[in-house]
Scaffold this motif. Structure first.
Motif, PDB file in Angstrom:
ATOM      1  N   GLY A   1      40.745  11.390  60.023  1.00  0.00           N
ATOM      2  CA  GLY A   1      41.368  10.332  60.224  1.00  0.00           C
ATOM      3  C   GLY A   1      41.087   9.313  58.999  1.00  0.00           C
ATOM      4  O   GLY A   1      41.509   9.795  57.814  1.00  0.00           O
ATOM      5  N   THR A   2      40.771   8.137  59.271  1.00  0.00           N
ATOM      6  CA  THR A   2      40.806   7.350  58.118  1.00  0.00           C
ATOM      7  C   THR A   2      39.276   6.784  57.715  1.00  0.00           C
ATOM      8  O   THR A   2      39.277   5.573  56.913  1.00  0.00           O
ATOM      9  N   SER A   3      38.211   7.406  58.209  1.00  0.00           N
ATOM     10  CA  SER A   3      36.962   7.273  57.893  1.00  0.00           C
ATOM     11  C   SER A   3      36.808   8.056  56.499  1.00  0.00           C
ATOM     12  O   SER A   3      37.172   8.895  55.876  1.00  0.00           O
ATOM     13  N   VAL A   4      36.076   7.006  55.615  1.00  0.00           N
ATOM     14  CA  VAL A   4      35.677   7.297  54.320  1.00  0.00           C
ATOM     15  C   VAL A   4      34.164   7.136  54.120  1.00  0.00           C
ATOM     16  O   VAL A   4      33.539   6.075  54.607  1.00  0.00           O
ATOM     17  N   VAL A   5      33.400   7.902  53.259  1.00  0.00           N
ATOM     18  CA  VAL A   5      32.112   7.656  52.868  1.00  0.00           C
ATOM     19  C   VAL A   5      32.054   7.500  51.233  1.00  0.00           C
ATOM     20  O   VAL A   5      32.623   8.350  50.506  1.00  0.00           O
ATOM     21  N   PHE A   6      31.276   6.622  50.932  1.00  0.00           N
ATOM     22  CA  PHE A   6      31.377   6.466  49.291  1.00  0.00           C
ATOM     23  C   PHE A   6      30.178   5.458  48.928  1.00  0.00           C
ATOM     24  O   PHE A   6      29.432   5.108  49.777  1.00  0.00           O
ATOM     25  N   PHE A   7      29.644   5.636  47.743  1.00  0.00           N
ATOM     26  CA  PHE A   7      28.555   5.099  47.146  1.00  0.00           C
ATOM     27  C   PHE A   7      29.140   3.834  46.337  1.00  0.00           C
ATOM     28  O   PHE A   7      30.014   3.928  45.521  1.00  0.00           O
ATOM     29  N   VAL A   8      28.328   2.578  46.371  1.00  0.00           N
ATOM     30  CA  VAL A   8      28.539   1.560  45.611  1.00  0.00           C
ATOM     31  C   VAL A   8      27.495   1.292  44.578  1.00  0.00           C
ATOM     32  O   VAL A   8      26.205   1.404  44.952  1.00  0.00           O
ATOM     33  N   THR A   9      27.584   1.189  43.367  1.00  0.00           N
ATOM     34  CA  THR A   9      26.510   1.105  42.312  1.00  0.00           C
ATOM     35  C   THR A   9      26.581   0.350  41.348  1.00  0.00           C
ATOM     36  O   THR A   9      27.611  -0.404  41.100  1.00  0.00           O
ATOM     37  N   ASP A  10      25.644  -0.269  40.717  1.00  0.00           N
ATOM     38  CA  ASP A  10      25.637  -1.263  39.812  1.00  0.00           C
ATOM     39  C   ASP A  10      24.879  -0.594  38.781  1.00  0.00           C
ATOM     40  O   ASP A  10      24.291  -1.235  37.703  1.00  0.00           O
ATOM     41  N   GLU A  11      24.731   0.859  38.461  1.00  0.00           N
ATOM     42  CA  GLU A  11      24.136   1.567  37.433  1.00  0.00           C
ATOM     43  C   GLU A  11      22.709   1.721  37.428  1.00  0.00           C
ATOM     44  O   GLU A  11      22.190   2.196  36.891  1.00  0.00           O
ATOM     45  N   GLN A  12      22.196   0.914  38.417  1.00  0.00           N
ATOM     46  CA  GLN A  12      20.699   0.975  38.528  1.00  0.00           C
ATOM     47  C   GLN A  12      20.384   1.511  39.982  1.00  0.00           C
ATOM     48  O   GLN A  12      19.484   2.174  40.077  1.00  0.00           O
ATOM     49  N   LYS A  13      20.993   1.125  40.971  1.00  0.00           N
ATOM     50  CA  LYS A  13      20.919   1.422  42.405  1.00  0.00           C
ATOM     51  C   LYS A  13      22.093   1.720  42.947  1.00  0.00           C
ATOM     52  O   LYS A  13      23.180   1.200  42.533  1.00  0.00           O
ATOM     53  N   SER A  14      21.989   2.701  43.858  1.00  0.00           N
ATOM     54  CA  SER A  14      23.536   3.011  44.687  1.00  0.00           C
ATOM     55  C   SER A  14      23.147   2.734  46.117  1.00  0.00           C
ATOM     56  O   SER A  14      22.139   2.936  46.672  1.00  0.00           O
ATOM     57  N   VAL A  15      24.165   2.282  46.729  1.00  0.00           N
ATOM     58  CA  VAL A  15      24.288   2.183  48.317  1.00  0.00           C
ATOM     59  C   VAL A  15      25.247   2.975  48.954  1.00  0.00           C
ATOM     60  O   VAL A  15      26.502   2.836  48.514  1.00  0.00           O
TER      61      VAL A  15
ATOM     62  N   GLY B   1      39.102   2.933  58.048  1.00  0.00           N
ATOM     63  CA  GLY B   1      40.376   1.937  57.994  1.00  0.00           C
ATOM     64  C   GLY B   1      41.079   2.464  56.585  1.00  0.00           C
ATOM     65  O   GLY B   1      40.742   3.328  56.162  1.00  0.00           O
ATOM     66  N   ILE B   2      41.978   1.787  56.514  1.00  0.00           N
ATOM     67  CA  ILE B   2      42.729   1.978  55.185  1.00  0.00           C
ATOM     68  C   ILE B   2      42.617   1.399  54.216  1.00  0.00           C
ATOM     69  O   ILE B   2      42.360   0.236  54.094  1.00  0.00           O
ATOM     70  N   LEU B   3      42.515   2.302  53.170  1.00  0.00           N
ATOM     71  CA  LEU B   3      41.762   1.685  51.626  1.00  0.00           C
ATOM     72  C   LEU B   3      42.838   1.233  50.974  1.00  0.00           C
ATOM     73  O   LEU B   3      44.027   1.659  51.155  1.00  0.00           O
ATOM     74  N   PRO B   4      42.510  -0.135  50.103  1.00  0.00           N
ATOM     75  CA  PRO B   4      43.317  -0.456  49.361  1.00  0.00           C
ATOM     76  C   PRO B   4      44.185   0.636  48.367  1.00  0.00           C
ATOM     77  O   PRO B   4      43.402   1.661  47.843  1.00  0.00           O
ATOM     78  N   ASP B   5      45.295   0.491  47.776  1.00  0.00           N
ATOM     79  CA  ASP B   5      45.966   1.486  47.013  1.00  0.00           C
ATOM     80  C   ASP B   5      45.089   1.570  45.674  1.00  0.00           C
ATOM     81  O   ASP B   5      45.031   3.001  45.056  1.00  0.00           O
ATOM     82  N   LEU B   6      44.409   0.542  45.115  1.00  0.00           N
ATOM     83  CA  LEU B   6      43.665   0.752  43.844  1.00  0.00           C
ATOM     84  C   LEU B   6      42.369   1.058  44.171  1.00  0.00           C
ATOM     85  O   LEU B   6      41.697   1.204  43.284  1.00  0.00           O
TER      86      LEU B   6
ATOM     87  N   VAL C   1      22.514   2.671  56.306  1.00  0.00           N
ATOM     88  CA  VAL C   1      23.646   2.976  55.604  1.00  0.00           C
ATOM     89  C   VAL C   1      24.480   1.471  55.713  1.00  0.00           C
ATOM     90  O   VAL C   1      24.868   0.875  57.012  1.00  0.00           O
ATOM     91  N   PHE C   2      25.173   1.034  54.809  1.00  0.00           N
ATOM     92  CA  PHE C   2      26.027  -0.103  54.880  1.00  0.00           C
ATOM     93  C   PHE C   2      27.514   0.337  55.756  1.00  0.00           C
ATOM     94  O   PHE C   2      28.308   1.082  55.258  1.00  0.00           O
ATOM     95  N   ILE C   3      27.809  -0.345  56.745  1.00  0.00           N
ATOM     96  CA  ILE C   3      28.918  -0.134  57.449  1.00  0.00           C
ATOM     97  C   ILE C   3      29.928  -1.307  57.180  1.00  0.00           C
ATOM     98  O   ILE C   3      29.698  -2.116  57.507  1.00  0.00           O
ATOM     99  N   ALA C   4      31.007  -0.665  56.339  1.00  0.00           N
ATOM    100  CA  ALA C   4      31.950  -1.930  55.838  1.00  0.00           C
ATOM    101  C   ALA C   4      32.909  -2.108  56.939  1.00  0.00           C
ATOM    102  O   ALA C   4      33.384  -1.113  57.754  1.00  0.00           O
ATOM    103  N   ASP C   5      33.561  -3.379  57.105  1.00  0.00           N
ATOM    104  CA  ASP C   5      34.544  -3.473  58.065  1.00  0.00           C
ATOM    105  C   ASP C   5      35.875  -4.002  57.184  1.00  0.00           C
ATOM    106  O   ASP C   5      37.080  -3.971  57.706  1.00  0.00           O
ATOM    107  N   SER C   6      35.617  -4.281  55.824  1.00  0.00           N
ATOM    108  CA  SER C   6      36.554  -4.607  54.835  1.00  0.00           C
ATOM    109  C   SER C   6      36.292  -4.158  53.466  1.00  0.00           C
ATOM    110  O   SER C   6      35.155  -4.303  53.166  1.00  0.00           O
ATOM    111  N   VAL C   7      37.341  -3.746  52.945  1.00  0.00           N
ATOM    112  CA  VAL C   7      37.120  -3.191  51.399  1.00  0.00           C
ATOM    113  C   VAL C   7      38.005  -3.861  50.317  1.00  0.00           C
ATOM    114  O   VAL C   7      39.253  -3.835  50.881  1.00  0.00           O
ATOM    115  N   LEU C   8      37.577  -4.645  49.329  1.00  0.00           N
ATOM    116  CA  LEU C   8      38.614  -5.068  48.549  1.00  0.00           C
ATOM    117  C   LEU C   8      38.391  -4.483  47.149  1.00  0.00           C
ATOM    118  O   LEU C   8      37.393  -4.154  46.676  1.00  0.00           O
TER     119      LEU C   8
END
Length: 147
Positions: free
Chosen positions: A69-83, A89-94, A112-119
């Motif tokens: 469906g619309t579920s997605v898993v990804f990692f957010v990083t700052d080049e030191q650590k990742s989460v 939901g529907i991800l932004p086009d960009l 695990v970080f459960i996001a309810d919005s992604v910008l």
């Protein structure tokens, strides 16, 4: 009751009403506040499972896994650590790897970080201020010369 006492009681009642309204406003805003963190800052922060926060950084390359469906898993990083982040939901086009992103949500019991919005970033010259400042402080993100 004299005229002076009536006037004083109206003033006191008005100040009490304004004080109560101000207190209720700050209480309501405090309940909706979500603090901003970079992945490396989470190691030292005391974030409870279920506490709403904003997590910002770059979408780590090679980590986007689309589920059913619309579920997605990804990692957010700052080049030191990742989460690890999960989002349904529907991800932004960009939204794509290597781009700046701010996610809002809370950590689950499995850390695990459960996001309810992604910008995602708006265009090639825009990066959310909190993300840009955090990445610049770590020497990861630099503004282009055309800015």
């Amino acid at each position: 009751m004299t005229r002076k006492q009536k006037r004083l009681s109206v003033i006191v009642a008005g100040l009490a009403f304004l004080g109560a309204a101000t207190g209720l406003t700050f209480y309501a805003l405090g309940q909706k506040a979500s603090y901003f963190y970079m992945p490396a800052e989470l190691a030292t922060a005391t974030v409870q499972p279920g506490q709403r926060i904003r997590l910002g950084g770059l979408v780590e390359k090679g980590t986007i896994v689309r589920g059913e469906g619309t579920s997605v898993v990804f990692f957010v990083t700052d080049e030191q650590k990742s989460v690890k982040v999960t989002y349904t939901g529907i991800l932004p086009d960009l939204f794509r790897e290597g781009q700046g992103v701010i996610t809002e949500g809370a950590f689950g019991p499995d850390h695990v970080f459960i996001a309810d919005s992604v910008l995602a970033k708006h265009d090639e010259r825009y990066m959310p201020k909190e993300v840009a400042d955090g990445l610049k402080a770590r020497g990861v993100w630099e503004q282009s010369k055309s800015e």
